[in-house]
Design a protein around this motif. Structure first.
Motif: not given
Length: 219
Positions: A57-83
């Motif tokens: 759903d639209y806005g999922w990025q912001e919700r995920l970003h908020t979750f990562l900021r407040y999760a205990n010890g959270a980190k991104i281990t892989r990210l795929d970006l495309a254009h």
């Protein structure tokens, strides 16, 4: 949010050495990711596929970003970006190959491993599409440039896609890359700052789905 819209299937074992692993599916059975639990220093790994990003759903990025900021010890281990350049107006597979030769892909250090897939010798005379890969699967950063439209079956398509696969082995992937992917993407390689400098290069997942669907329907 995932649990509200998806169901889980138990997998036989986890490829990441966790005790338990689950496939995350939509209600219609479309695979959108994996969930790994147990062991591994009491951590949980969530892996989201490209389909998950398209279906969110639209806005999922912001919700995920908020979750990562407040999760205990959270980190991104892989990210795929495309254009995507659907009409081939500023991305060209041969131009990108030449830019690599001229050193426009590297900030420092020796050049990465370069691989070519498809008919490069005869310039893709059958129009099946070519791929330029810079880096390798074990690298922190892997770039793929390929002729997406031809790959899907439209031999006259000029659609070129750039994909960058990032792993946090020796580098840090910031949470802001989730909500500001374009700003992060443009700084990954020197030549990107020249290639992506126009207002009409804004990306749309709806446009991606429409283009892909149209090619597949025509095929």
């Amino acid at each position: 949010i995932i649990y509200k819209i998806c169901k889980r299937n138990r997998k036989k074992k986890s490829a990441l050495f966790y005790e338990s692993a689950y496939e995350v599916l939509t209600q219609s059975g479309v695979f959108v990711g994996e969930l790994h639990i147990g062991g591994q220093n009491n951590t949980i790994t969530v892996s989201l596929s490209g389909n998950a990003c398209k279906l969110g759903d639209y806005g999922w990025q912001e919700r995920l970003h908020t979750f990562l900021r407040y999760a205990n010890g959270a980190k991104i281990t892989r990210l795929d970006l495309a254009h995507d350049d659907y009409d081939g107006t500023y991305l060209d597979i041969d131009d990108l190959n030449e830019r690599e030769t001229e050193g426009q892909v590297y900030y420092f250090g020796k050049p990465a491993r370069v691989s070519w897939y498809g008919d490069w010798k005869y310039l893709d005379r059958d129009k099946l599409g070519r791929t330029l890969q810079i880096g390798c699967r074990t690298s922190d950063k892997l770039l793929r440039a390929y002729e997406k439209g031809k790959q899907l079956g439209d031999k006259n398509s000029l659609w070129v896609r750039l994909e960058v696969e990032l792993k946090a082995k020796h580098t840090h992937i910031p949470f802001d890359a989730v909500i500001n992917p374009s700003a992060y993407f443009i700084n990954l390689y020197p030549c990107f700052k020249e290639l992506f400098q126009y207002d009409d290069q804004t990306q749309s997942r709806i446009e991606y789905v429409k283009r892909t669907t149209q090619i597949l329907v025509d095929k």
